[in-house]
Write a protein that holds these residues in place. Structure first.
Motif, short mmCIF file in Angstrom:
data_model
loop_
_atom_site.label_atom_id
_atom_site.label_comp_id
_atom_site.label_asym_id
_atom_site.label_seq_id
_atom_site.Cartn_x
_atom_site.Cartn_y
_atom_site.Cartn_z
N ASN A 129 0.82 -1.21 0.00
CA ASN A 129 0.00 0.00 0.00
C ASN A 129 0.86 1.26 0.00
N TYR A 130 1.94 1.21 0.78
CA TYR A 130 2.83 2.38 0.90
C TYR A 130 3.58 2.64 -0.40
N LEU A 131 3.86 1.55 -1.14
CA LEU A 131 4.77 1.66 -2.28
C LEU A 131 4.13 2.18 -3.57
N GLU A 132 2.85 2.43 -3.55
CA GLU A 132 2.25 3.05 -4.74
C GLU A 132 1.33 4.18 -4.31
N CYS A 133 1.09 5.07 -5.27
CA CYS A 133 0.20 6.19 -4.94
C CYS A 133 -0.94 6.25 -5.97
N ASP A 134 -1.17 5.14 -6.67
CA ASP A 134 -2.34 5.09 -7.56
C ASP A 134 -3.62 5.26 -6.74
N HIS A 135 -3.55 4.80 -5.47
CA HIS A 135 -4.76 4.88 -4.63
C HIS A 135 -4.93 6.25 -3.99
N CYS A 136 -3.93 7.11 -4.13
CA CYS A 136 -3.97 8.38 -3.37
C CYS A 136 -5.16 9.26 -3.77
N HIS A 137 -5.43 9.32 -5.09
CA HIS A 137 -6.55 10.17 -5.53
C HIS A 137 -7.87 9.67 -4.99
N VAL A 138 -7.99 8.35 -4.89
CA VAL A 138 -9.25 7.77 -4.42
C VAL A 138 -9.36 7.86 -2.90
N THR B 129 12.92 3.52 -7.87
CA THR B 129 13.45 2.33 -7.19
C THR B 129 14.98 2.41 -7.18
N CYS B 130 15.57 2.13 -6.03
CA CYS B 130 17.02 2.21 -5.85
C CYS B 130 17.49 0.88 -5.25
N GLU B 131 18.76 0.86 -4.84
CA GLU B 131 19.31 -0.40 -4.33
C GLU B 131 18.75 -0.74 -2.95
N ASN B 132 17.87 -1.70 -2.92
CA ASN B 132 17.24 -2.19 -1.68
C ASN B 132 16.40 -1.14 -0.96
N TYR B 133 16.08 -0.07 -1.66
CA TYR B 133 15.13 0.90 -1.09
C TYR B 133 14.41 1.60 -2.24
N SER B 134 13.36 2.32 -1.93
CA SER B 134 12.72 3.15 -2.95
C SER B 134 12.31 4.46 -2.33
N LEU B 135 12.01 5.40 -3.21
CA LEU B 135 11.74 6.77 -2.78
C LEU B 135 10.56 7.30 -3.58
N GLN B 136 9.64 7.95 -2.88
CA GLN B 136 8.55 8.64 -3.55
C GLN B 136 8.54 10.07 -3.06
N GLY B 137 8.01 10.96 -3.87
CA GLY B 137 7.93 12.31 -3.36
C GLY B 137 7.39 13.30 -4.34
N PHE C 81 9.23 10.14 0.84
CA PHE C 81 8.71 8.93 1.48
C PHE C 81 9.57 7.75 1.04
N PHE C 82 10.40 7.27 1.96
CA PHE C 82 11.33 6.19 1.65
C PHE C 82 10.77 4.86 2.14
N TRP C 83 11.13 3.81 1.43
CA TRP C 83 10.93 2.44 1.95
C TRP C 83 12.28 1.75 1.93
N LEU C 84 12.58 1.03 3.01
CA LEU C 84 13.82 0.25 3.09
C LEU C 84 13.47 -1.21 3.31
N TRP C 85 14.09 -2.05 2.51
CA TRP C 85 13.89 -3.49 2.67
C TRP C 85 14.16 -3.92 4.10
N PRO C 86 13.33 -4.74 4.72
CA PRO C 86 12.06 -5.22 4.18
C PRO C 86 10.84 -4.46 4.69
N ASN C 87 10.91 -3.88 5.89
CA ASN C 87 9.66 -3.45 6.55
C ASN C 87 9.75 -2.07 7.20
N LEU C 88 10.68 -1.24 6.70
CA LEU C 88 10.84 0.08 7.32
C LEU C 88 10.47 1.18 6.32
N MET C 89 9.72 2.15 6.79
CA MET C 89 9.41 3.32 5.99
C MET C 89 9.87 4.56 6.74
N VAL C 90 10.47 5.48 6.03
CA VAL C 90 10.95 6.72 6.64
C VAL C 90 10.28 7.86 5.88
#
Ligand code: FES
Ligand SMILES: [Fe+2]
Length: 360
Positions: free
Chosen positions: A198-207, A225-233, A257-266
């Motif tokens: 849910n955190y990793l996409e924002c297609d649902h944000c408008h809804v 998407t980056c090495e073992n993490y991803s970033l949205q913003g 909005f960062f995600w770090l493998w496996p279960n951390l969001m910053v």
């Protein structure tokens, strides 16, 4: 394991996404505990929790009891919170300040550096047998004041595990002024991966997130998407409704909005200097403890900071309802797999990493 497939990510055929049994099968979670949670860096705390000699806190990583202390030499160390005499969980409180740690079973005591202080039931000749007893240490590293633990002695060092993530984080100018100010937990009736998806996409944000999309410039919303993490913003739209935060004067103009493998969001929101971490800790295969921790300059939050927390919690509440509905469908026989749009490539990265970790 390393994931670094930035190129072509949007053009790939998304075959390697998770089937729904990965969200409903207790055996999968058991495997994940061994192959994912026991082998990855897990955030356990922040140095502001251990300001003085003798400060400690306890936690769990992959169901293992852990204690983190600041010793007389000022050094922060992490140990299994287990007595070497006969395995009793050593320190029972969540946090505090002590000169010595005492086991409640036979009274062995330990210094803050993990060495045995006294073993009262081992006298005379027995004493020599236990003189080298000590708490078993666990790998720990601190970057940007965040304390991480890894149960895997073979794991790569923390600063090599997430590409340039810590460089990016270190560029936020206010970061080293922040303290851990408060923490909230909440039990979610869904598999831990559902919330990550849910955190990793924002297609649902408008809804689902009207307040979020009215504050951020969604035309410029990016997912990388980056090495073992991803970033949205995205940057904020000035003059839009965002609590009492004056976005024209805000310290942070954009959200990261960062995600770090496996279960951390910053997450770093627009507004005053701020950070939040979100951790998804599995309780069982269909129940997850969400841990939300906030970091501001001072424990006494300003009105602006309180509004920011209210805003973030509103968005999260909207997400929790969605993932709990999704979990109901995961259990249904109607479908066994989902579809992923090209703007959901960060989910694909996550799923590929899960499958790779599970050797599938
Ligand atoms: S189990 Fe800890 S002192 Fe015996
Ligand atoms: Fe969301």
């Amino acid at each position: 394991m390393a994931y670094n497939k930035v190129e072509n990510a949007t053009n790939r055929i998304y075959e390697r996404t998770l089937t729904y049994d990965k969200y409903t099968d207790p055996a999968v979670l058991e495997k994940e505990m061994d192959l994912i949670f026991s082998k990855s860096w897990q955030l356990v705390g922040h140095v502001s929790q251990l300001e003085k000699v003798g400060d400690f806190f306890t936690t769990e990583v992959a169901k293992e009891p852990i204690i983190v202390t600041r010793g007389n030499d000022e050094v922060i160390r992490a140990f299994y919170n287990v007595c070497p005499h006969r395995a009793t969980k050593l320190e029972k409180s969540e946090s505090g300040k002590k000169k010595i740690l005492q086991c409640s079973y036979h009274g062995w005591t330990f210094k803050l550096d993990g060495k045995l202080n006294k073993a009262p039931n081992f006298k005379g000749e027995d004493e020599a047998c236990v003189q080298d007893a000590c708490l078993r240490s666990v790998r720990m590293e601190i970057l940007e004041s965040l304390i991480f633990v890894n149960l895997d002695d073979e794991a790569k060092p923390l600063n090599e595990s997430y590409g340039d993530f810590f460089d990016r984080l270190g560029k936020f100018p206010f970061l080293n002024e922040l303290k851990r100010t408060n923490q909230k937990t909440r039990v979610i009736k869904a598999n831990w991966k559902a919330f990550i998806d849910n955190y990793l996409e924002c297609d649902h944000c408008h809804v689902a997130h009207p307040s979020f999309v009215s504050a951020l410039d969604m035309n410029d919303y990016q997912i990388i998407t980056c090495e073992n993490y991803s970033l949205q913003g995205s940057v904020v739209i000035p003059d839009k409704n965002y609590g009492t935060v004056d976005l024209n004067k805000a310290e942070m103009q954009g959200g990261s909005f960062f995600w770090l493998w496996p279960n951390l969001m910053v997450t770093i929101y627009p507004g005053p200097g701020n950070m939040a971490t979100i951790q998804m800790l599995p309780i069982d295969h269909e129940t997850t403890l969400a841990v939300y921790t906030y970091y501001f300059r001072d424990e006494n939050l300003t009105q602006e900071e309180k509004d920011l927390v209210t805003f973030a919690e509103q968005v999260r509440q909207e997400d929790v309802e969605l993932v709990e509905l999704e979990q109901i469908g995961f259990r249904s026989r109607a479908f066994n797999k989902g579809n992923y749009s090209s703007s959901e490539k960060a989910i694909v990265q996550f799923h590929e990493m899960v499958l790779e970790a599970l050797n599938e």
